[in-house]
Write a protein that holds these residues in place. Sequence first.
Motif, short mmCIF file in Angstrom:
data_model
loop_
_atom_site.label_atom_id
_atom_site.label_comp_id
_atom_site.label_asym_id
_atom_site.label_seq_id
_atom_site.Cartn_x
_atom_site.Cartn_y
_atom_site.Cartn_z
N LEU A 31 -7.63 3.75 10.33
CA LEU A 31 -6.31 3.13 10.47
C LEU A 31 -5.91 1.89 9.67
O LEU A 31 -4.98 1.55 9.19
N THR A 32 -6.69 0.92 10.18
CA THR A 32 -6.71 -0.46 9.80
C THR A 32 -6.77 -0.52 8.17
O THR A 32 -6.07 -1.10 7.58
N GLN A 33 -7.86 0.40 7.72
CA GLN A 33 -8.05 0.14 6.29
C GLN A 33 -6.79 1.05 5.71
O GLN A 33 -6.50 0.43 4.64
N ASP A 34 -6.35 2.06 6.10
CA ASP A 34 -5.37 2.72 5.44
C ASP A 34 -4.08 1.73 5.53
O ASP A 34 -3.24 1.86 4.48
N LEU A 35 -3.80 1.28 6.59
CA LEU A 35 -2.59 0.52 6.64
C LEU A 35 -2.66 -0.81 5.56
O LEU A 35 -1.63 -1.00 4.91
N GLN A 36 -3.83 -1.39 5.13
CA GLN A 36 -3.90 -2.27 4.53
C GLN A 36 -3.86 -1.84 3.01
O GLN A 36 -3.15 -2.59 2.45
N ARG A 37 -4.37 -0.58 2.76
CA ARG A 37 -4.11 -0.05 1.41
C ARG A 37 -2.76 0.36 1.29
O ARG A 37 -2.14 0.31 0.25
N ALA A 38 -1.88 0.54 2.30
CA ALA A 38 -0.37 0.96 1.99
C ALA A 38 0.30 -0.17 1.74
O ALA A 38 1.39 -0.11 1.12
N HIS A 39 -0.23 -1.32 1.86
CA HIS A 39 0.74 -2.67 1.60
C HIS A 39 0.22 -3.25 0.32
O HIS A 39 1.02 -3.68 -0.48
N VAL A 40 -1.13 -2.99 -0.02
CA VAL A 40 -1.65 -3.50 -1.38
C VAL A 40 -2.65 -2.69 -1.84
O VAL A 40 -3.96 -2.47 -1.06
N ASN A 41 -2.68 -1.81 -2.96
CA ASN A 41 -3.34 -0.79 -3.31
C ASN A 41 -3.07 -0.56 -4.81
O ASN A 41 -2.47 0.33 -5.39
N ASP A 42 -3.62 -1.40 -5.73
CA ASP A 42 -3.77 -1.17 -7.34
C ASP A 42 -2.28 -0.98 -7.83
O ASP A 42 -2.26 -0.11 -8.51
N GLY A 43 -1.40 -2.09 -7.17
CA GLY A 43 -0.04 -1.97 -7.66
C GLY A 43 0.88 -0.67 -6.99
O GLY A 43 2.23 -0.77 -7.37
N LYS A 44 0.32 -0.04 -6.10
CA LYS A 44 1.27 1.13 -5.56
C LYS A 44 1.65 0.87 -4.07
O LYS A 44 2.14 1.64 -3.44
N GLY A 45 1.13 -0.46 -3.37
CA GLY A 45 1.28 -0.70 -2.09
C GLY A 45 2.65 -1.22 -2.14
O GLY A 45 3.34 -1.57 -3.00
N VAL A 46 3.19 -1.26 -0.55
CA VAL A 46 4.45 -2.09 -0.42
C VAL A 46 4.58 -3.43 -0.83
O VAL A 46 5.57 -3.63 -1.72
N TYR A 47 3.46 -4.07 -0.75
CA TYR A 47 3.65 -5.73 -1.43
C TYR A 47 3.22 -5.72 -2.61
O TYR A 47 3.88 -6.61 -3.28
N ASP A 48 2.55 -4.76 -3.24
CA ASP A 48 2.57 -4.82 -4.78
C ASP A 48 3.95 -4.48 -5.33
O ASP A 48 4.64 -5.12 -6.38
N GLN A 49 4.88 -3.76 -4.67
CA GLN A 49 6.15 -3.56 -5.31
C GLN A 49 7.02 -4.65 -5.26
O GLN A 49 7.78 -4.98 -6.10
N ASP A 50 7.00 -5.46 -4.06
CA ASP A 50 7.68 -6.91 -3.66
C ASP A 50 7.16 -7.79 -4.89
O ASP A 50 7.70 -8.39 -5.38
N HIS A 51 5.83 -7.75 -5.20
CA HIS A 51 5.29 -8.69 -6.04
C HIS A 51 5.71 -8.43 -7.48
O HIS A 51 6.22 -9.45 -8.09
N VAL A 52 6.03 -7.43 -7.72
CA VAL A 52 6.67 -6.89 -9.20
C VAL A 52 7.84 -7.69 -9.46
O VAL A 52 8.50 -8.20 -10.30
N VAL A 53 9.04 -7.24 -8.09
CA VAL A 53 10.29 -7.75 -8.21
C VAL A 53 10.25 -9.26 -8.14
O VAL A 53 11.24 -9.81 -8.76
#
Length: 359
Positions: free
Chosen positions: A285-307
């Motif tokens: 779960l720790t790994q899954d949550l990390q990927r949910a936030h940053v994952n080759d441009g598809k994570g939550v923080y990746d989306q913020d990064h672009v904005v």
Amino acid sequence: MSGVKSFPLNAWYAAAWSQEIKHELAARTICEKDVVLYRRADGEVAALEDACWHRLLPLSMGRLDGDQVVCGYHGLVFNAAGRCTYMPAQKTINPSACVRAYPVAERHRLVWLWPGDPALADPAKIPDFHWNDGTEWIGEGGTFYSLKCDYRLVVDNLMDLTHETYVHANSIGHEAITDTPFDVTHTDRTATVTRWMINIEPPPFWAKQLGKPGQVDRWQMIYFQAPGVVIGDVGVAPTGTGAPQGDRSQGVNGCFLAAITPESDKSCHYFWNFVRTFRTDDDQLTQDLQRAHVNDGKGVYDQDHVVLEAQQRAIDKNPRLPFYNLNIDAGALWARRMIDRMLASEQGQAVHVPGEAAE
């Protein structure tokens, strides 16, 4: 550069994750100051100006000899206090030969650096980031180094979570965020935005973490510590189980953590983590949550990064101050006022800042 900085210098800023700093040279730019970090044999971290006294070559291009830095150009040697201990082809060392040593401290799994007046570098002023200690709260984060935006845009982003409805519509976004009133409280160095969304359908991310059907009560409590730390206490619990009254035992609780460090007026380092109090022994779960936030441009923080980077580019092309503000900006505005107070204090100005009545 205009000479007018957007960041106070007399503050502790995250410079690296503790595990990143080893017995080798690591270059960073913090508040437009080039710094070289390394871990000494005794385990302590040293931080020196990343420019040799002699010809200004970055010391990070040199090497370590024990706990001393050897310049890669002409071989001058500097100890962890920044004092030159060896000059080639001469026995006498110029007494002025030194580079600046920066105050550093390790706490909450991060290395913190003070770029301002070293006499004011009180370790007691290191931001409270205990959620990151890896004890009660579990998670693994990462860093956006050299994110191409003013660090205050990241603060704005995190202090106003209504953007989740639009930027993160498929994961944590929900129209209830924009529809629900919120409260803002503050001290002289902190601001807190509190929002409770009662009896709503959970967004996809939280529905998956909760693993129970039905409506939920959702909370967002966003806590800012000037000038660049934001902690978000977030989660959901089944409606009617007592979460608004303080009993979160039937729900799932997480915290997003952000230590935001200016690199320049238009770039920053964004140290992030998402930690939780549920299923803390579940490494997958720790790994899954990390990927949910940053994952080759598809994570939550990746989306913020672009904005955020797009916003900075737009600001550069269309400079106008101040921004137009909405009611949803109340928390971000208080954060900016606190930063402005710190800047005014360092510049010896009166502490009145735009948007406030004179004191």
